[in-house]
Design an enzyme around this catalytic site. Sequence first.
Site, PDB file in Angstrom:
ATOM      1  N   GLU A 153     -10.568  50.196  58.643  1.00 56.51           N
ATOM      2  CA  GLU A 153     -11.987  50.264  58.431  1.00 56.51           C
ATOM      3  C   GLU A 153     -12.615  51.493  59.056  1.00 56.51           C
ATOM      4  O   GLU A 153     -13.473  51.992  58.628  1.00 56.51           O
ATOM      5  CB  GLU A 153     -12.578  48.929  59.020  1.00 56.51           C
ATOM      6  CG  GLU A 153     -12.446  47.927  57.954  1.00 56.51           C
ATOM      7  CD  GLU A 153     -11.013  47.141  58.163  1.00 56.51           C
ATOM      8  OE1 GLU A 153     -10.178  47.456  59.056  1.00 56.51           O
ATOM      9  OE2 GLU A 153     -10.870  46.191  57.351  1.00 56.51           O
ATOM     10  N   PHE A 207     -15.179  42.405  58.857  1.00 51.70           N
ATOM     11  CA  PHE A 207     -14.460  43.444  59.704  1.00 51.70           C
ATOM     12  C   PHE A 207     -15.097  44.704  59.817  1.00 51.70           C
ATOM     13  O   PHE A 207     -14.447  45.619  60.111  1.00 51.70           O
ATOM     14  CB  PHE A 207     -13.425  43.839  58.377  1.00 51.70           C
ATOM     15  CG  PHE A 207     -12.722  42.625  57.617  1.00 51.70           C
ATOM     16  CD1 PHE A 207     -12.531  41.377  58.398  1.00 51.70           C
ATOM     17  CD2 PHE A 207     -12.098  42.639  56.438  1.00 51.70           C
ATOM     18  CE1 PHE A 207     -12.060  40.158  57.847  1.00 51.70           C
ATOM     19  CE2 PHE A 207     -11.614  41.465  55.980  1.00 51.70           C
ATOM     20  CZ  PHE A 207     -11.440  40.297  56.601  1.00 51.70           C
ATOM     21  N   HIS A 267     -14.731  35.446  57.783  1.00 57.17           N
ATOM     22  CA  HIS A 267     -15.366  35.582  56.319  1.00 57.17           C
ATOM     23  C   HIS A 267     -16.756  35.563  55.779  1.00 57.17           C
ATOM     24  O   HIS A 267     -17.155  35.142  54.846  1.00 57.17           O
ATOM     25  CB  HIS A 267     -14.284  35.196  55.188  1.00 57.17           C
ATOM     26  CG  HIS A 267     -12.956  35.863  55.412  1.00 57.17           C
ATOM     27  ND1 HIS A 267     -12.058  35.581  56.464  1.00 57.17           N
ATOM     28  CD2 HIS A 267     -12.243  36.740  54.501  1.00 57.17           C
ATOM     29  CE1 HIS A 267     -10.952  36.346  56.268  1.00 57.17           C
ATOM     30  NE2 HIS A 267     -11.210  37.054  55.064  1.00 57.17           N
TER      31      HIS A 267
END
Lengths: 352, 327
Positions: free
Chosen positions: B60, B86, B129
């Site tokens: 990322e 993330f 998430h």
Amino acid sequence: MLNAKQKGEDMMDLNKEDQRRLFYRLLLCRNFDEKMRTLFRQARYAGTFFSCVGQEATTVVPTFLARKEDVVGPQHREIGACFGKGMPTKYIAAQIYARKTSPDKGKSHPCHFGYPELNIITPASTVAAQTVIGTGCALAFKIRKEPRVVLAFTGEGGTSQGSWHEACNFAGVHKLPIVFVCQNNLWAESVHYKFTSAIIDYSDRAKAYGFPGISIDGNDVVAVYEESKKAIERARKGEGPTLIEMKTYRWYGHSEVDPANYRMKEEVEEWKKKDPLPRFEAFLRKNGVLDDKIKAEIEKEVEEEIEAAIKFAEESPLPAPEEALTDVYAGNQTMIYERPKAEKVKPEPIRT
Amino acid sequence: MAVTTFIQAIVDGTAEEMRRDESIFLFGEDVGVHGGVWGETRGLFHEFGSDRVIDTPISENLIAGLGVGSAMMGMRPIAMIQFADFISLAMDQITQHMAKMRYRSGGGWSCPVLIRTNSGGGVQAGLYHSQENTAWFCHTPGLKVVYPSTAYDAKGLLKAALRQEDPVILFEHKALYRSVKDDIPENDYIVPIGPAAIRREGEDVTLVVWGNMVRSALEASEMMEKEGVSVEVIDFRTLVPIDKETLINSLKKTGRVVIAHEENRTGGFGGELAAILAEEAFDYLDAPIHRVCAPDVPPIPFSIPMEKFHMPNAEKIAKVIRKTVEY
């Protein structure tokens, strides 16, 4: 470890004038750096200074080889990259003095030399970040099919960063036009490299990324020249990245506020004997490029350039306090939305 | 006009912009052949090819950094962060480089990166998430933060982001992707970054929301209408730059403000809006400003009863509106 001279290479593709020009830049870097250390102790400017004395060849030489359109991604100790690329000395001085005339207008830090006109990326202090940004630049060049190359610098300490790994990994996958220069000066601030990696030659790391890695004597100007040139050409031809570990040494502390008591005096003295400048000078004299007269001329010119740069910096105004509010967003927008006069607020009900 | 889902509007907007401007390209995890884990890039790889739609490794920080470097070299990158959860891995590149590049270079470099990331809870996805973490970025000068609630706005804000010079983070609430549709005009349009939208006019209470909370807010305002309370709903579709004017004007009309967001209370962006109102429009307040937020626990517990308990909804908003009105 390769040594270019052992292979019989001798910078034959550089004419005498360019070899003298390279010597000029190296000496300018050295003398300017020493001068800035003195001026810091005289409190002529604030912050601190990150001397690169002893390791000039690793930055001045690769960037000397770069074209104007090539990108350089330095970090804090890469003042030499500015001299190599040809950034005007007066702006380097203005940066250190944090004046309004500095490319960053006094905003970042004396060691964050950047110069968009010559594609030197303004660096930051999170180590190895410039290798990631450099990879982004290289990706742009590959997509646009431009024959431009990126030189991204870190110390050996920076190779411990996850971001360095992410950059090398991606650059390897896409064969990006980038050269990763790792200046191994043995010390990540105060920590010896034996405590930051289990390998001796940092070029070994390149194996993991599927591109060549080479370890060279970073204080041998000729070796640095030859290997940088090969790596830059390789990148420019679209053959992908190279990792060059240049073994070198910084003579002084991490910065001017660091007495570097963690090192043995003997180690410093040993490395001072490997000073890249006298070695290069001897090489030039042997080849008839330099003699006493030419050297004296170069020294005089260097001295004048340094004096003029310091004068420029010291006579430059400091930024006005409220200039701290500028350059946050394009057009000096702020975090508060300013409604254009013509814009009318009217209800916008949900359309479905 | 064509009825289009939120996600399709974003994909269409991306494709239209990529046709218009060849410096726009897109990269991230699973965005290529696969078309994104939600279908958020579906079809782009097939139309634009592997040079302009690039699958990256699971890196990322690299994704954000590719955006920084390529934007500095004149590209218009769209950096895809698969889940807002993330984005923590990309914080160095986003907050220290992307956001600061203009400032640290004294205006010498621009860094117009568009980060697209999907966010938000309510879909039983657990601690990693479900987050919407806008507050991290609203606290970072140099970034613009947008959070659309409608398909029309999602497309228009995306287009606007690709036509200006600063880094923008576009939060896409995953619960909106397929459950929200709009009539999307055939012609090109943008929704400017900055202005909030008044979704429903009202007289008694101002309700400030964004993202998926807009639906809950409209539901709550209908409930309140039956109780004789008229609620003005402001969709704060751009968080930064802050549309202070719309906020203050609404307060002047209603005298009461409730702010609702999915993020936890402490340090949430609602607190900033409340502070602006308290500092600049105190005399117009008839009641304390109230917030409806998630509790101060890590977002968002997985098990269904706990997730429901965690998230603000119409009932919880209505309850706080009643309290405000009764003050």
